[in-house]
Design a protein around this motif. Structure first.
Motif, PDB file in Angstrom:
ATOM      1  N   THR A  98      61.062  30.066  26.546  1.00 41.13           N
ATOM      2  CA  THR A  98      61.062  29.790  25.114  1.00 41.13           C
ATOM      3  C   THR A  98      59.963  28.798  24.784  1.00 41.13           C
ATOM      4  N   GLY A  99      59.668  28.661  23.499  1.00 43.45           N
ATOM      5  CA  GLY A  99      58.751  27.637  23.032  1.00 43.45           C
ATOM      6  C   GLY A  99      57.326  27.825  23.509  1.00 43.45           C
ATOM      7  N   PRO A 131      59.534  27.195  10.769  1.00 43.91           N
ATOM      8  CA  PRO A 131      59.960  27.534  12.137  1.00 43.91           C
ATOM      9  C   PRO A 131      59.692  26.380  13.093  1.00 43.91           C
ATOM     10  N   THR A 178      58.541  24.918  16.587  1.00 47.90           N
ATOM     11  CA  THR A 178      57.796  25.168  17.819  1.00 47.90           C
ATOM     12  C   THR A 178      58.120  24.047  18.793  1.00 47.90           C
ATOM     13  N   ASP A 221      68.063  24.259   9.899  1.00 43.05           N
ATOM     14  CA  ASP A 221      69.276  24.783  10.507  1.00 43.05           C
ATOM     15  C   ASP A 221      70.458  23.839  10.198  1.00 43.05           C
ATOM     16  N   GLY A 245      65.883  27.468  22.406  1.00 44.74           N
ATOM     17  CA  GLY A 245      65.439  28.514  21.493  1.00 44.74           C
ATOM     18  C   GLY A 245      66.529  29.138  20.651  1.00 44.74           C
ATOM     19  N   THR A 246      67.722  28.535  20.611  1.00 43.35           N
ATOM     20  CA  THR A 246      68.809  29.090  19.803  1.00 43.35           C
ATOM     21  C   THR A 246      68.864  28.469  18.405  1.00 43.35           C
ATOM     22  N   THR A 254      66.147  27.635  15.524  1.00 32.13           N
ATOM     23  CA  THR A 254      64.751  28.077  15.358  1.00 32.13           C
ATOM     24  C   THR A 254      64.063  27.601  14.084  1.00 32.13           C
ATOM     25  N   THR A 255      64.804  26.998  13.149  1.00 31.18           N
ATOM     26  CA  THR A 255      64.179  26.478  11.925  1.00 31.18           C
ATOM     27  C   THR A 255      64.652  25.052  11.680  1.00 31.18           C
TER      28      THR A 255
END
Length: 364
Positions: free
Chosen positions: A217-218, A177, A179, A161, A154-155, A157-158
């Motif tokens: 996360t996720g 984003p 998922t 990146d 989860g670090t 996130t897009t």
């Protein structure tokens, strides 16, 4: 090389069926008309566990049914953790599991086994784990272990990146984003996925590999089919699943050494071929310690070995005979070819299949 044996395995096979699917079985041989008339096997045999084994179990049980009309086989693809729990409790005669029994589990009792006897792990299905994704406008994706770990932790996130962009030069990555979809149930696929990330990118993936996904996360989904459905029907999604279930989804290449490698049965099998057995096990326990850190680009280290976990001696001898017949069939040449056709798997090597056959001969 795998300790206590030379040679390796070329492949994959095996998987689970709809819960409590009924079928009958064949003794370690391809089903034929003569086998049908000769079969004297009778009874009901129930197993549970790895959903990764779905397609192959479907085919195996159908073949078993054709050859042995007096036998009913039930397999519930409830996940590796649930399958081992059911086996330990004595609710099923064998478990399918994408991770071998732990030392703690081996130290306990097994409900279906004779008193003071142990269970053993028998490799049945070897498969790549595919990193599946569904991102509009992205058909190809390269990922290294650290970036993959950061996505699922989860670090990252897009999709645009910088860490992802650096690995995919020239690609048009959207700002969508991410998922990241993981298994919500206890899963041997998760444990293998986590083991790969922990060994190759330990600075990022600092959680000990386990059947449960370690981070909050996720998005969680039940079973292999749940992960595949969530990735398919979502937006900007990524997940991990047995490669036989990847379907038409995009699948990422992972970095091995200096190259990005797509999964193949042969590349996954190459990792297993050069991996040792887990030390300190019973002679007939064939648990494999996978080498995740290879830098050989002919290898695909994000791989799982799925086991049939059986008793070395059954409290009910009739159940032992059915287990020997069914597991003997699915690990035979005929059974492995059936799984190769239905699940895209490569067969167990002759050496590994021989070791499994020897272990089964000792089952009582």
């Amino acid at each position: 090389m795998i300790s206590k044996r030379s040679a390796g395995l070329l492949g994959l096979a095996v998987a689970g069926v709809l819960a409590l699917t009924s079928c009958a079985a064949n003794e370690a041989a391809a089903p034929t008309d003569s086998d049908e008339s000769a079969s004297t096997l009778e009874g009901t045999l129930s197993g549970a566990g790895a959903s990764s084994q779905g397609s192959a179990q479907e085919a195996w049980i159908a073949a078993f049914q054709t050859a042995n009309t007096g036998v009913t086989i039930n397999y519930d693809p409830s996940g590796s953790g649930a399958g081992r729990e059911a086996f330990i409790a004595g609710g099923v005669a064998w478990a399918g599991s994408d991770s071998a029994l732990s030392d703690d589990e081996l130290g306990g009792e097994f409900g279906a086994c004779a008193p003071d006897t142990k269970a053993i792990d028998l490799p049945t299905y070897i498969s790549p784990i595919a990193v599946i994704f569904n991102v509009e406008g992205v058909d190809e994706l390269n990922l290294d272990a650290a970036t993959l770990a950061s996505i699922f932790k989860g670090t990252i996130t897009t999709w645009n990146d910088p860490a992802i962009a650096a690995l995919n030069e020239g690609a048009s990555l959207p700002s969508t984003p991410i998922t990241a979809v993981h298994r919500s149930d206890d899963s041997g696929t998760t444990k293998n996925f986590a083991d790969y990330l922990n060994k190759v990118a330990p600075d990022v993936w600092d959680a000990k590999p386990a059947d449960a996904f370690p981070y909050q996360t996720g998005e969680g989904a039940q079973g292999t089919s749940g992960v595949v459905d969530a990735v398919t029907n979502g937006v900007g999604t990524i997940g991990y699943a047995d490669a036989s279930k990847a379907g038409d989804l995009g699948t990422a290449k992972i970095k091995v050494g200096d190259e990005f490698v797509a999964y193949t049965p042969e590349a996954a099998a190459a990792v297993v071929e050069e991996s040792p057995l887990v030390e300190g096990r019973e002679d007939n326990d064939i648990a494999i310690s996978l080498d995740r850190t290879t830098t050989d680009p002919t290898h695909y280290p994000l791989v799982l070995v799925s086991y049939s976990i059986v008793c070395s001696e059954y409290a009910d001898a009739a159940q032992g005979e059915l287990v020997k017949a069914y597991i003997g069939y699915i690990t035979s040449d005929e059974g492995q070819q059936e799984a190769a056709t239905s699940a895209g798997a490569a067969p167990l090597s002759a050496d590994l299949a021989g070791r499994v056959a020897t272990a089964l001969e000792a089952v009582k």
